[in-house]
Write an enzyme that holds these catalytic residues in place. Structure first.
Site, mmCIF file in Angstrom:
data_model
loop_
_atom_site.group_PDB
_atom_site.id
_atom_site.type_symbol
_atom_site.label_atom_id
_atom_site.label_comp_id
_atom_site.label_asym_id
_atom_site.label_seq_id
_atom_site.Cartn_x
_atom_site.Cartn_y
_atom_site.Cartn_z
ATOM 1 N N CYS A 68 43.953 34.898 -5.412
ATOM 2 C CA CYS A 68 43.667 35.008 -3.970
ATOM 3 C C CYS A 68 44.180 36.324 -3.390
ATOM 4 O O CYS A 68 43.970 36.603 -2.209
ATOM 5 C CB CYS A 68 44.278 33.820 -3.224
ATOM 6 S SG CYS A 68 46.049 33.979 -2.923
ATOM 7 N N HIS A 108 70.244 28.284 -7.792
ATOM 8 C CA HIS A 108 69.600 29.571 -7.503
ATOM 9 C C HIS A 108 68.179 29.657 -8.045
ATOM 10 O O HIS A 108 67.638 30.757 -8.192
ATOM 11 C CB HIS A 108 70.472 30.710 -8.033
ATOM 12 C CG HIS A 108 71.790 30.808 -7.315
ATOM 13 N ND1 HIS A 108 72.908 31.416 -7.846
ATOM 14 C CD2 HIS A 108 72.169 30.352 -6.086
ATOM 15 C CE1 HIS A 108 73.914 31.333 -6.974
ATOM 16 N NE2 HIS A 108 73.488 30.688 -5.906
ATOM 17 N N SER A 129 82.571 33.380 -12.076
ATOM 18 C CA SER A 129 83.657 34.072 -11.385
ATOM 19 C C SER A 129 83.968 33.385 -10.059
ATOM 20 O O SER A 129 84.910 33.777 -9.377
ATOM 21 C CB SER A 129 83.266 35.533 -11.134
ATOM 22 O OG SER A 129 82.124 35.586 -10.293
ATOM 23 N N ILE A 131 83.256 29.809 -23.783
ATOM 24 C CA ILE A 131 82.882 28.443 -23.407
ATOM 25 C C ILE A 131 82.106 27.711 -24.498
ATOM 26 O O ILE A 131 82.269 26.507 -24.681
ATOM 27 C CB ILE A 131 82.142 28.442 -22.042
ATOM 28 C CG1 ILE A 131 82.013 27.026 -21.545
ATOM 29 C CG2 ILE A 131 80.800 29.131 -22.125
ATOM 30 C CD1 ILE A 131 81.744 26.909 -20.080
ATOM 31 N N ASP A 141 68.009 30.785 -15.859
ATOM 32 C CA ASP A 141 67.357 31.026 -17.157
ATOM 33 C C ASP A 141 66.730 29.797 -17.814
ATOM 34 O O ASP A 141 66.068 29.907 -18.846
ATOM 35 C CB ASP A 141 68.357 31.689 -18.122
ATOM 36 C CG ASP A 141 69.658 30.890 -18.267
ATOM 37 O OD1 ASP A 141 69.616 29.649 -18.217
ATOM 38 O OD2 ASP A 141 70.722 31.527 -18.444
ATOM 39 N N ASN A 156 86.965 29.620 -18.650
ATOM 40 C CA ASN A 156 86.397 30.922 -18.281
ATOM 41 C C ASN A 156 87.116 32.034 -19.031
ATOM 42 O O ASN A 156 88.314 31.945 -19.298
ATOM 43 C CB ASN A 156 86.539 31.143 -16.760
ATOM 44 C CG ASN A 156 85.453 32.050 -16.223
ATOM 45 O OD1 ASN A 156 84.267 31.751 -16.382
ATOM 46 N ND2 ASN A 156 85.829 33.154 -15.612
ATOM 47 N N ARG A 177 79.482 40.171 -13.697
ATOM 48 C CA ARG A 177 80.773 40.778 -13.389
ATOM 49 C C ARG A 177 81.684 41.085 -14.572
ATOM 50 O O ARG A 177 82.772 41.609 -14.376
ATOM 51 C CB ARG A 177 81.507 39.928 -12.348
ATOM 52 C CG ARG A 177 80.835 40.007 -10.995
ATOM 53 C CD ARG A 177 81.403 39.101 -9.953
ATOM 54 N NE ARG A 177 80.603 39.163 -8.728
ATOM 55 C CZ ARG A 177 79.450 38.541 -8.566
ATOM 56 N NH1 ARG A 177 78.959 37.794 -9.537
ATOM 57 N NH2 ARG A 177 78.778 38.663 -7.432
ATOM 58 N N THR A 224 76.085 33.977 -21.661
ATOM 59 C CA THR A 224 76.358 35.262 -22.344
ATOM 60 C C THR A 224 76.295 35.092 -23.861
ATOM 61 O O THR A 224 75.869 35.997 -24.572
ATOM 62 C CB THR A 224 77.728 35.864 -21.943
ATOM 63 O OG1 THR A 224 78.735 34.875 -22.141
ATOM 64 C CG2 THR A 224 77.760 36.318 -20.501
HETATM 65 P P1 NAD Z 1 79.551 36.241 -12.821
HETATM 66 O O1 NAD Z 1 78.878 37.315 -13.615
HETATM 67 O O2 NAD Z 1 80.045 36.574 -11.480
HETATM 68 O O3 NAD Z 1 80.779 35.665 -13.648
HETATM 69 C C1 NAD Z 1 80.655 35.255 -14.977
HETATM 70 C C2 NAD Z 1 82.014 34.756 -15.425
HETATM 71 O O4 NAD Z 1 81.864 34.198 -16.729
HETATM 72 C C3 NAD Z 1 83.077 35.853 -15.512
HETATM 73 O O5 NAD Z 1 84.243 35.394 -14.851
HETATM 74 C C4 NAD Z 1 83.313 36.011 -17.025
HETATM 75 O O6 NAD Z 1 84.661 36.274 -17.320
HETATM 76 C C5 NAD Z 1 82.921 34.652 -17.552
HETATM 77 N N1 NAD Z 1 82.363 34.659 -18.907
HETATM 78 C C6 NAD Z 1 81.477 35.518 -19.460
HETATM 79 N N2 NAD Z 1 81.156 35.138 -20.710
HETATM 80 C C7 NAD Z 1 81.875 34.014 -20.968
HETATM 81 C C8 NAD Z 1 81.989 33.150 -22.086
HETATM 82 N N3 NAD Z 1 81.300 33.363 -23.218
HETATM 83 N N4 NAD Z 1 82.838 32.081 -22.006
HETATM 84 C C9 NAD Z 1 83.572 31.857 -20.870
HETATM 85 N N5 NAD Z 1 83.494 32.655 -19.768
HETATM 86 C C10 NAD Z 1 82.642 33.703 -19.819
HETATM 87 O O7 NAD Z 1 78.544 35.008 -12.786
HETATM 88 P P2 NAD Z 1 78.341 33.886 -11.700
HETATM 89 O O8 NAD Z 1 79.645 33.405 -11.193
HETATM 90 O O9 NAD Z 1 77.375 32.923 -12.278
HETATM 91 O O10 NAD Z 1 77.643 34.626 -10.468
HETATM 92 C C11 NAD Z 1 76.608 35.548 -10.683
HETATM 93 C C12 NAD Z 1 75.250 35.218 -10.071
HETATM 94 O O11 NAD Z 1 74.302 35.857 -10.902
HETATM 95 C C13 NAD Z 1 74.887 33.779 -10.069
HETATM 96 O O12 NAD Z 1 74.400 33.510 -8.830
HETATM 97 C C14 NAD Z 1 73.742 33.635 -11.085
HETATM 98 O O13 NAD Z 1 72.625 33.026 -10.471
HETATM 99 C C15 NAD Z 1 73.284 35.033 -11.390
HETATM 100 N N6 NAD Z 1 73.090 35.331 -12.834
HETATM 101 C C16 NAD Z 1 72.434 34.451 -13.634
HETATM 102 C C17 NAD Z 1 72.261 34.720 -14.974
HETATM 103 C C18 NAD Z 1 71.531 33.711 -15.823
HETATM 104 O O14 NAD Z 1 70.682 32.983 -15.327
HETATM 105 N N7 NAD Z 1 71.859 33.619 -17.108
HETATM 106 C C19 NAD Z 1 72.767 35.896 -15.530
HETATM 107 C C20 NAD Z 1 73.422 36.808 -14.673
HETATM 108 C C21 NAD Z 1 73.595 36.500 -13.326
#
Ligand code: NAD
Length: 244
Positions: free
Chosen positions: A151, A120, A190, A230, A105, A212, A35, A27
């Site tokens: 193809c 993933h 999450s 983080i 990513d 987190n 989420r 993020t």
């Molecule tokens: P999630 O969205 O369910 O949870 C993200 C968690 O990170 C939340 O609990 C949030 O509070 C916390 N968070 C957000 N920003 C933060 C920061 N700067 N510092 C600390 N904590 C922070 O994500 P998930 O558990 O990875 O599950 C979502 C699924 O979506 C995964 O399977 C993933 O593959 C996919 N996804 C991937 C990407 C990517 O590749 N960047 C982005 C979105 C979703």
């Protein structure tokens, strides 16, 4: 001792650290998670995002899948955050043995991490569903509509959609790394996507750390829980490289 200092001490005392992370790690690179309040699941679409990123949706609404995928799941300009950079540093220092990520990513590798287990998949790998030819990200982002191979086959991103299974070899490597670690740092996830989230239960080591922004279901088991950004937390607790 404050929590950052406590984490720095744990890192100092460990020599087999594994990091397990998710969307929250990226993020701070400008990629929204799923989420958080401003995450993808809080936005409005014709279908819920969980449904769009499913195998069934890909099969029956392929064009809509790719429209959503290009707009919401691919960020070609994103750069590694302070979290990715600190983790790559920790691996160079010989302390971090593996990064296990749910992200697609490629930013851990862009920061210099080498042993990255992508549960993933990755937006950077794409394959023709008919002949198996491999393609880069531009095969998806550089065209409109459904991307196709010479193809005639559809080019499918190597990302694990809902209803699809994870790669067995990557599961084995992740479980192996976690079960041998002396310290497991969980961050930016999450812990609600299974089976990935269940892999942390194989940890048998001494120090379980969670970094987190919001509470997670594993907080009660952790020695140290840091509710913060983080990137900031890891940048201040991972030592800088020694200049020789
Ligand atoms: P999630 O969205 O369910 O949870 C993200 C968690 O990170 C939340 O609990 C949030 O509070 C916390 N968070 C957000 N920003 C933060 C920061 N700067 N510092 C600390 N904590 C922070 O994500 P998930 O558990 O990875 O599950 C979502 C699924 O979506 C995964 O399977 C993933 O593959 C996919 N996804 C991937 C990407 C990517 O590749 N960047 C982005 C979105 C979703």
């Amino acid at each position: 001792m404050d929590k950052i200092q406590q984490l720095a001490e744990i890192i100092k005392a460990s020599d087999n650290i594994v990091f397990f992370g998710g969307a929250g790690v990226s993020t701070e690179s400008g990629i929204p998670d799923f989420r958080s309040a401003d995450g993808l699941y809080s936005q409005k679409y014709a279908y819920p995002p969980e449904q769009i990123v499913s195998h069934t949706f890909f099969k029956y609404h392929t064009e809509e899948f790719f429209a959503f995928y290009r707009e919401k799941m691919v960020y070609p300009k994103a750069k590694p955050s302070a979290a990715h950079i600190a983790l790559a540093r920790l691996e160079r220092q010989g302390k971090l043995k593996a990064v296990i990520t749910q992200n697609i990513d490629g930013l851990h590798q862009a920061a210099g991490s080498v042993n990255v287990l992508e549960l993933h998949g990755s937006v950077h790998r794409n394959f023709c569903m008919k002949c198996g030819k491999a393609f880069g990200l531009e095969s998806i982002t550089g065209v409109a509509g459904v991307p196709r191979c010479d193809c005639g086959g559809i080019i499918k991103p190597d990302v694990v959609l809902y209803e699809e299974s994870l790669d067995g070899d990557i599961i084995d490597a992740a479980v192996n790394a976690i079960s041998q670690a002396d310290t497991l740092i969980i961050g930016g996830t999450s812990l609600s996507v299974y089976p990935a989230a269940g892999f942390i239960n194989f940890f048998r080591g001494r120090h379980l750390v969670i970094i987190n922004a919001s509470p997670t279901p594993a907080d009660g088991k952790a020695e140290l829980v840091i509710n913060g950004k983080i990137g900031e937390v890891l940048a201040s607790s991972v030592p800088l490289d020694q200049v020789s």
